[in-house]
Design an enzyme around this catalytic site. Sequence first.
Site, PDB file in Angstrom:
ATOM      1  N   LYS A   1       0.831  -1.232   0.011  1.00  0.00           N
ATOM      2  CA  LYS A   1       0.130   0.106   0.025  1.00  0.00           C
ATOM      3  C   LYS A   1       0.868   1.110  -0.121  1.00  0.00           C
ATOM      4  O   LYS A   1       0.430   2.232  -0.096  1.00  0.00           O
ATOM      5  CB  LYS A   1      -0.926   0.040   1.172  1.00  0.00           C
ATOM      6  CG  LYS A   1      -0.512  -0.237   2.605  1.00  0.00           C
ATOM      7  CD  LYS A   1      -1.358  -0.312   3.614  1.00  0.00           C
ATOM      8  CE  LYS A   1      -0.754  -0.745   5.039  1.00  0.00           C
ATOM      9  NZ  LYS A   1      -1.739  -0.796   5.881  1.00  0.00           N
TER      10      LYS A   1
ATOM     11  N   ARG B   1      -8.705  -5.552  15.385  1.00  0.00           N
ATOM     12  CA  ARG B   1      -9.517  -4.360  16.235  1.00  0.00           C
ATOM     13  C   ARG B   1     -11.073  -4.689  15.843  1.00  0.00           C
ATOM     14  O   ARG B   1     -11.653  -4.563  16.882  1.00  0.00           O
ATOM     15  CB  ARG B   1      -9.213  -3.027  15.345  1.00  0.00           C
ATOM     16  CG  ARG B   1      -7.944  -2.499  15.501  1.00  0.00           C
ATOM     17  CD  ARG B   1      -7.452  -1.576  14.405  1.00  0.00           C
ATOM     18  NE  ARG B   1      -7.312  -2.010  13.113  1.00  0.00           N
ATOM     19  CZ  ARG B   1      -6.477  -1.484  12.305  1.00  0.00           C
ATOM     20  NH1 ARG B   1      -6.416  -0.212  12.401  1.00  0.00           N
ATOM     21  NH2 ARG B   1      -6.526  -2.140  11.185  1.00  0.00           N
TER      22      ARG B   1
ATOM     23  N   SER C   1      -3.303   3.933  11.616  1.00  0.00           N
ATOM     24  CA  SER C   1      -2.274   4.963  11.103  1.00  0.00           C
ATOM     25  C   SER C   1      -2.809   5.918  10.148  1.00  0.00           C
ATOM     26  O   SER C   1      -2.514   7.140  10.252  1.00  0.00           O
ATOM     27  CB  SER C   1      -0.963   4.188  10.645  1.00  0.00           C
ATOM     28  OG  SER C   1      -0.616   3.305  11.437  1.00  0.00           O
TER      29      SER C   1
HETATM   30  P1  ADP Z   1      -0.022  -3.840   7.918  1.00  0.00           P
HETATM   31  O1  ADP Z   1       0.329  -3.181   6.640  1.00  0.00           O
HETATM   32  O2  ADP Z   1       0.942  -5.193   7.790  1.00  0.00           O
HETATM   33  O3  ADP Z   1      -1.393  -4.212   7.915  1.00  0.00           O
HETATM   34  P2  ADP Z   1      -0.256  -2.177  10.123  1.00  0.00           P
HETATM   35  O4  ADP Z   1       1.008  -1.187  10.573  1.00  0.00           O
HETATM   36  O5  ADP Z   1      -1.382  -1.393   9.332  1.00  0.00           O
HETATM   37  O6  ADP Z   1       0.607  -3.048   8.922  1.00  0.00           O
HETATM   38  O7  ADP Z   1      -0.596  -3.103  11.143  1.00  0.00           O
HETATM   39  C1  ADP Z   1      -0.073  -4.016  11.602  1.00  0.00           C
HETATM   40  C2  ADP Z   1      -0.917  -4.795  12.445  1.00  0.00           C
HETATM   41  O8  ADP Z   1      -1.386  -4.095  13.758  1.00  0.00           O
HETATM   42  C3  ADP Z   1      -2.255  -5.354  11.835  1.00  0.00           C
HETATM   43  O9  ADP Z   1      -2.403  -6.670  12.200  1.00  0.00           O
HETATM   44  C4  ADP Z   1      -3.105  -4.536  12.280  1.00  0.00           C
HETATM   45  O10 ADP Z   1      -4.562  -5.174  12.024  1.00  0.00           O
HETATM   46  C5  ADP Z   1      -2.844  -4.256  13.566  1.00  0.00           C
HETATM   47  N1  ADP Z   1      -3.429  -2.795  14.204  1.00  0.00           N
HETATM   48  C6  ADP Z   1      -3.163  -1.540  13.584  1.00  0.00           C
HETATM   49  N2  ADP Z   1      -3.610  -0.635  14.466  1.00  0.00           N
HETATM   50  C7  ADP Z   1      -4.047  -1.483  15.289  1.00  0.00           C
HETATM   51  C8  ADP Z   1      -4.766  -0.945  16.641  1.00  0.00           C
HETATM   52  N3  ADP Z   1      -5.174   0.268  16.862  1.00  0.00           N
HETATM   53  N4  ADP Z   1      -5.140  -1.872  17.573  1.00  0.00           N
HETATM   54  C9  ADP Z   1      -4.664  -3.160  17.436  1.00  0.00           C
HETATM   55  N5  ADP Z   1      -4.103  -3.628  16.388  1.00  0.00           N
HETATM   56  C10 ADP Z   1      -3.874  -2.637  15.438  1.00  0.00           C
END
Ligand code: ADP
Length: 159
Positions: A42, A91, A129
């Site tokens: 992404k 989540r 994020s």
């Molecule tokens: P990716 O691109 O691998 O999804 P992210 O950084 O967006 O990477 O997320 C990494 C992991 O953390 C994923 O499993 C995502 O669901 C989880 N995650 C993201 N935000 C949160 C949050 N606020 N609480 C719990 N888990 C989260």
Amino acid sequence: MENTAIYPGSFDPITLGHADIVERATRLFDHVIIAVAAKPAKGTVFSLEQRIDICSKSLAHLPNISIEGFDNLLVDYASNKKAAVIIRGLRAISDFEYEFQLAGMNRKLAPEIETLFLMPAEKYAYLSSSLVREVSALGGDISEFVHHSAMAALSGKPL
Ligand code: ADP
């Protein structure tokens, strides 16, 4: 032998929701590696170096962790690190479909590695994020959602 888990992600930037998951994981494993994906499909707003730097500052209070970038297949990376567990955060139902596919694919590629899902505290259940970046770019207060190092990095970033 040390029981190591890997928590992979884009961390663009790491939020307090991610940090909540890391804290939970550190209570279950001897060592947790936060594996920052060099080039997620992404795309990212922050460089790999910036994302690692913000992770280091946000997680500085945790002793049994390390933070690394990786650019190979996740299951290969996990095997190289002798980690038998991949941690992911769940989540809401909306995360489930993608996470289900990912865990299924990783199991097919490396059946000996388990994916373990952890739920964050309820107050972080809506946090992502991308949403934090958007709120920050539009001038909203993100101090409850990210460490101050991420706030500083985000200030002045356009959408
Ligand atoms: P990716 O691109 O691998 O999804 P992210 O950084 O967006 O990477 O997320 C990494 C992991 O953390 C994923 O499993 C995502 O669901 C989880 N995650 C993201 N935000 C949160 C949050 N606020 N609480 C719990 N888990 C989260």
